[in-house]
Design a protein around this motif. Structure first.
Motif, mmCIF file in Angstrom:
data_model
loop_
_atom_site.group_PDB
_atom_site.id
_atom_site.type_symbol
_atom_site.label_atom_id
_atom_site.label_comp_id
_atom_site.label_asym_id
_atom_site.label_seq_id
_atom_site.Cartn_x
_atom_site.Cartn_y
_atom_site.Cartn_z
ATOM 1 N N LEU A 1 0.728 -1.231 0.164
ATOM 2 C CA LEU A 1 0.089 0.005 0.032
ATOM 3 C C LEU A 1 0.854 1.148 0.079
ATOM 4 C CD1 LEU A 1 -3.284 -0.648 2.414
ATOM 5 C CD2 LEU A 1 -3.265 -0.032 -0.150
ATOM 6 N N VAL A 2 1.802 1.334 0.964
ATOM 7 C CA VAL A 2 2.780 2.580 0.943
ATOM 8 C C VAL A 2 3.148 2.845 -0.578
ATOM 9 C CG1 VAL A 2 4.738 3.719 2.025
ATOM 10 C CG2 VAL A 2 3.042 2.276 3.668
ATOM 11 N N ASP A 3 4.027 1.777 -0.940
ATOM 12 C CA ASP A 3 4.742 2.196 -2.219
ATOM 13 C C ASP A 3 3.739 2.641 -3.352
ATOM 14 O OD1 ASP A 3 7.286 1.594 -1.302
ATOM 15 O OD2 ASP A 3 7.099 -0.310 -2.174
ATOM 16 N N VAL A 4 2.613 1.910 -3.424
ATOM 17 C CA VAL A 4 1.503 2.463 -4.445
ATOM 18 C C VAL A 4 0.877 3.448 -4.134
ATOM 19 C CG1 VAL A 4 -0.710 1.577 -5.433
ATOM 20 C CG2 VAL A 4 0.920 -0.094 -4.917
ATOM 21 N N GLY A 5 0.659 4.033 -2.962
ATOM 22 C CA GLY A 5 0.153 5.127 -2.382
ATOM 23 C C GLY A 5 0.920 6.216 -2.820
ATOM 24 N N THR A 6 2.131 6.198 -2.417
ATOM 25 C CA THR A 6 3.135 7.441 -2.672
ATOM 26 C C THR A 6 3.283 7.582 -4.233
ATOM 27 O OG1 THR A 6 5.055 5.887 -2.521
ATOM 28 C CG2 THR A 6 4.654 6.920 -0.718
ATOM 29 N N GLN A 7 3.235 6.535 -5.055
ATOM 30 C CA GLN A 7 3.353 6.597 -6.612
ATOM 31 C C GLN A 7 1.823 7.246 -7.077
ATOM 32 O OE1 GLN A 7 3.153 2.742 -8.417
ATOM 33 N NE2 GLN A 7 2.348 3.626 -10.391
ATOM 34 N N PHE A 8 0.759 7.173 -6.611
ATOM 35 C CA PHE A 8 -0.194 7.812 -7.212
ATOM 36 C C PHE A 8 -0.862 9.032 -6.399
ATOM 37 C CE2 PHE A 8 -1.061 3.581 -9.221
ATOM 38 C CZ PHE A 8 -1.947 3.748 -10.414
ATOM 39 N N LEU A 9 -0.259 9.102 -5.210
ATOM 40 C CA LEU A 9 -0.688 10.536 -4.695
ATOM 41 C C LEU A 9 0.256 11.664 -5.091
ATOM 42 C CD1 LEU A 9 -1.786 9.087 -1.241
ATOM 43 C CD2 LEU A 9 -3.356 9.698 -3.086
ATOM 44 N N GLY A 10 1.331 11.309 -5.789
ATOM 45 C CA GLY A 10 2.213 12.410 -6.300
ATOM 46 C C GLY A 10 1.785 13.188 -7.354
ATOM 47 N N ARG A 11 2.789 13.659 -8.032
ATOM 48 C CA ARG A 11 2.525 14.325 -9.394
ATOM 49 C C ARG A 11 3.749 13.817 -10.308
ATOM 50 N NH1 ARG A 11 0.384 20.581 -8.285
ATOM 51 N NH2 ARG A 11 -0.388 20.089 -6.276
ATOM 52 N N PRO B 1 4.692 12.109 -1.900
ATOM 53 C CA PRO B 1 4.769 12.198 -0.631
ATOM 54 C C PRO B 1 5.611 10.981 -0.039
ATOM 55 C CG PRO B 1 2.669 10.984 -0.996
ATOM 56 C CD PRO B 1 3.479 11.573 -2.556
ATOM 57 N N LEU B 2 6.174 11.305 1.185
ATOM 58 C CA LEU B 2 6.883 10.549 1.824
ATOM 59 C C LEU B 2 6.224 9.012 2.389
ATOM 60 C CD1 LEU B 2 9.641 12.401 3.884
ATOM 61 C CD2 LEU B 2 9.546 11.941 1.392
ATOM 62 N N ASP B 3 4.988 9.019 2.490
ATOM 63 C CA ASP B 3 4.115 8.006 3.006
ATOM 64 C C ASP B 3 2.942 8.601 2.828
ATOM 65 O OD1 ASP B 3 3.190 9.578 5.152
ATOM 66 O OD2 ASP B 3 5.142 9.014 6.278
ATOM 67 N N ILE B 4 1.762 7.486 3.397
ATOM 68 C CA ILE B 4 0.371 7.776 3.174
ATOM 69 C C ILE B 4 -0.412 7.956 4.278
ATOM 70 C CG2 ILE B 4 0.341 6.202 1.033
ATOM 71 C CD1 ILE B 4 -0.639 3.881 2.946
ATOM 72 N N ALA C 1 1.694 4.082 7.471
ATOM 73 C CA ALA C 1 0.232 4.337 7.255
ATOM 74 C C ALA C 1 -0.201 4.977 8.311
ATOM 75 C CB ALA C 1 -0.432 2.782 7.155
ATOM 76 N N GLY C 2 0.190 5.489 9.124
ATOM 77 C CA GLY C 2 -0.658 6.374 10.223
ATOM 78 C C GLY C 2 -1.448 5.338 11.163
ATOM 79 N N LEU C 3 -1.495 4.010 11.300
ATOM 80 C CA LEU C 3 -2.223 3.131 12.057
ATOM 81 C C LEU C 3 -1.526 2.623 13.565
ATOM 82 C CD1 LEU C 3 -3.103 1.155 8.756
ATOM 83 C CD2 LEU C 3 -4.744 2.103 10.170
ATOM 84 N N GLU C 4 -0.868 3.421 14.112
ATOM 85 C CA GLU C 4 -0.228 3.267 15.413
ATOM 86 C C GLU C 4 -1.329 2.703 16.329
ATOM 87 O OE1 GLU C 4 2.617 6.153 13.766
ATOM 88 O OE2 GLU C 4 0.432 5.851 13.576
ATOM 89 N N ASP C 5 -2.736 3.518 16.059
ATOM 90 C CA ASP C 5 -3.795 3.059 17.072
ATOM 91 C C ASP C 5 -4.509 1.896 16.566
ATOM 92 O OD1 ASP C 5 -4.601 4.398 14.782
ATOM 93 O OD2 ASP C 5 -6.175 5.097 15.786
ATOM 94 N N ALA C 6 -4.190 1.259 15.585
ATOM 95 C CA ALA C 6 -5.322 0.139 15.203
ATOM 96 C C ALA C 6 -5.100 -1.010 16.107
ATOM 97 C CB ALA C 6 -4.934 -0.152 13.572
ATOM 98 N N ALA C 7 -5.776 -2.051 16.103
ATOM 99 C CA ALA C 7 -5.786 -3.215 16.780
ATOM 100 C C ALA C 7 -4.734 -4.212 15.977
ATOM 101 C CB ALA C 7 -7.032 -4.053 16.816
#
Length: 673
Positions: free
Chosen positions: A254-264, A404-407, A442-448
């Motif tokens: 997800l992180v690699d795909v996300g940074t690819q598509f969320l950039g310019r 971006p550096l991450d998602i 992914a900003g998911l430190e609070d997830a189970a």
């Protein structure tokens, strides 16, 4: 907007389910349950049920779950069963289109029938996967009559177009995914005419989207998910707000795909294509109203000069290469070349403004030219600290990229937008209990968090060999030594071997040394090398001929499933650390260090552990599989971080010498015979 979604239902909080979901899930997986009744080979797996119950809890609580499930856990059924039984609208995202097809065509129908739930299913891919009827009609006029292979492929597509209901090009067997005809008969967001298209009513993309908006469960892929998310600012209504649960399988990508598509990005090949379309459409639909030839020539020249400026002193580029932005931006000629692109395409915009009224093709052409101008202006301006820029070079084009550096920010924003369940699962999400490799990015430190180990008996069925006296990866003879060792292993096993390389550069050297070793040993083991044929064709040849070795790089490290004795030896040439000079890696290192962290441990070793687990995962795919994993990198045994990497792998029995490893392969070969 051409890419607008059809209106769909909002994800209002549903009424409480009539049946307790956790209890329904337990019954489904019980030995006397519906899954067992539908499959005579069904086995209860404790790890699978733990994962399924955790998914059920996330669905009911509309919470986030990050779950690492080892190979053989049965994670696909573990998340699909709770989704199907919940009665709630769901989205499932996978890493690839082939995994999408597997879910939609095989797994989901089987489960729906076994559980007897009235759930409607839909498959949704990106527009490049669907035949565009309007562009198909145009393709015959633009294709070169001298290219008989392209003409033959086009004729097959035209014949298939008469009978297909969904227009998914995956239906057309034997069509090479690299065929130059595919871009001619599919649309992009740039050239789609939307509601102005004369074939809009029959559009396969819009039909797939309508089906998705009406379905209870939709299967998408990560690329489409992030492409859709990235287009929010363009007024695209999203599928995500209409669902109650979103599940991401193979979430490690997800992180690699996300940074690819969320950039310019601004690519010279894209600009050259735009210049060609400017000339063709201008002369066809607005002849005499502007000097289209001069405008197109200026755009084409600006695009090609931008590539020359990007290449700079390198003169020629034969393989893919990433350059730091500063390596080029500090030279005035590079920024001037970007400026010239903006000026050339701005002139095209001015010419199109006066003639595009009532001409859908010209309206879209103008929008594409305006976007090129905007991107050129953006890349001339300084970047921002939370993004990184670089230049991608290949033999064909140069691409200016900002990512971006991450998602973290985007996923957090989506999670806060509305209450829904978020489930992220993969066989490899980290090498610690908190799965920090994935959750931090992914900003998911609070997830189970949940980690479920593989049920396979690795100590009994698998061996790990790390050659004790072997050239180091930076030694000149390393690649040849890997090939020679691979030849000895393949000779002992009589084929049935994968060699996974960390770079394309080493692949050919390893393959040649492998051939030489096999020739010296005698026998008729065939050596297959990535690039000889499309990936699917290579895999078919490997499976058809047990006496073969396949040498492949990154695309063969994951997503390959070869159960049984068709594959019993996997060699990895060296530890898969991320390249330190990669601009994105460099930017992440700077951020970790600025925050007081240890970049080597948090990034390089953690990344290597994930990739190593993925490559090793090709070996043992079922309870009865047996095999040997060879890591041809002495650092795995000699360096302190080697213990961490060995601990990240399944608990295979260690072979202490090459002879012990070869004896194990001889034993497997005898069993196979």
């Amino acid at each position: 907007m051409p890419d607008a979604w059809p209106a769909g239902p909002a994800a209002d909080p549903p009424a409480a389910p009539a049946v307790d979901l956790a209890e329904a899930v337990r019954r489904a997986f019980a030995l006397d349950g519906p899954l067992s009744a539908a499959d005579p080979h069904y086995m209860e797996r404790e790890g699978q049920q733990r994962l399924a119950l955790a998914v059920a809890r996330a669905v009911e609580e509309r919470s986030a779950l990050v779950a690492e499930a080892g190979t053989g856990t049965g994670k696909t059924f573990a998340y699909l069963v709770p989704l199907l039984l919940s009665g709630r609208r769901a989205l499932v995202s996978t890493a690839t289109k082939s995994l999408q097809d597997q879910l939609f065509l095989r797994d989901l129908p089987r489960l729906r029938d076994a559980l007897q739930v009235p759930v409607t299913l839909a498959l949704l891919k990106g527009r490049a996967s669907y035949l565009c009827l309007h562009r198909l009609e145009q393709a015959r006029q633009t294709i070169s009559l001298a290219d008989r292979f392209a003409l033959r492929a086009l004729a097959r597509i035209e014949q298939w177009a008469q009978t297909t209901a969904g227009g998914d090009l995956a239906e057309l067997e034997g069509l090479d995914e690299r065929s130059p005809v595919i871009p001619m008969v599919t649309s992009t967001r740039d050239n789609c005419l939307g509601t102005d298209c004369p074939r809009y009513r029959d559009c396969h993309v819009m039909k797939a989207r309508r089906d998705a908006m009406a379905a209870d469960l939709v299967v998408v892929n990560h690329h489409l998910f992030f492409a859709d998310m990235a287009l929010r600012d363009s007024g695209v209504a999203e599928l995500l707000p209409t669902v109650d649960a979103a599940v991401f399988d193979e979430a490690h990508q997800l992180v690699d795909v996300g940074t690819q598509f969320l950039g310019r990005a601004l690519g010279t090949a894209q600009l050259v294509d735009l210049a060609r379309d400017l000339l063709g459409l201008g002369q066809q639909q607005a002849r005499g109203q502007a000097d289209w030839q001069a405008l197109a020539a200026a755009c084409d020249k600006a695009a090609r000069e931008l590539r020359i400026a990007a290449v700079g002193p390198l003169r020629e580029v034969h393989a893919a290469l990433k350059l730091r932005w500063a390596e080029r931006a500090e030279h005035d000629g590079f920024l001037d070349a970007i400026d010239n692109v903006g000026a050339a395409f701005d002139a095209a915009v001015q010419a199109l403004e006066g003639v595009s009224d009532g001409q859908p093709d010209l309206v879209r052409l103008q929008a594409r030219a305006e976007h090129a101008v905007q991107m050129a202006q953006h890349f001339v301006e300084p970047g921002t600290p939370d993004h990184v820029r670089w230049v991608d070079l290949s033999a064909q084009q140069a691409r200016l990229i900002e990512a971006p550096l991450d998602i973290r920010e985007l996923l957090t924003e989506q999670r806060n937008a509305a209450p829904r369940a978020w489930v992220f699962t993969s066989a490899t999400l980290g090498d610690d209990e908190e799965l920090r490799w994935f959750t931090v990015a992914a900003g998911l430190e609070d997830a189970a968090k949940l980690r479920v180990g593989s049920p396979f008996d690795y100590p009994e069925n698998a061996r790990l060999f790390i050659p004790p006296r072997f050239p180091k990866p930076n030694d000149p003879g390393h690649a040849e030594a890997v090939g020679r060792l691979a030849g000895r292993c393949a000779s002992a096993l009589r084929g049935r071997t994968f060699v996974l390389t960390t770079t394309l550069r080493a692949m050919q050297t390893i393959a040649q040394a492998l051939r030489d070793e096999l020739a010296w040993a005698g026998g008729d083991v065939e050596v297959l090398v990535q690039g000889q044929q499309p990936k699917r064709a290579l895999m078919q040849r490997f499976l058809a001929n047990p006496a073969s070795v396949l040498v492949g790089s990154q695309s063969f490290w994951e997503g390959i499933d070869v159960p049984g004795d068709a594959l019993q030896c996997v060699l990895i040439d060296k530890l898969p650390f991320p390249p330190p000079n990669d601009p994105l890696v460099e930017a992440r290192v700077k951020r970790i260090e600025s925050e007081g962290g240890n970049a080597f441990g948090e990034l390089f070793v953690a990344d290597a552990a994930i990739s190593l687990k993925q490559g090793a995962g090709r070996l043992i795919r079922s309870e009865t599989d047996r095999g040997l994993l060879v890591v041809c990198d002495p650092r795995m045994a000699q360096m302190n971080y080697g213990r961490r990497l060995r601990a990240a792998l399944p608990p295979m029995t260690l072979a202490t010498s090459e002879q012990e490893a070869l004896d194990w392969l001889h034993h497997l070969a005898e069993q196979h015979t």
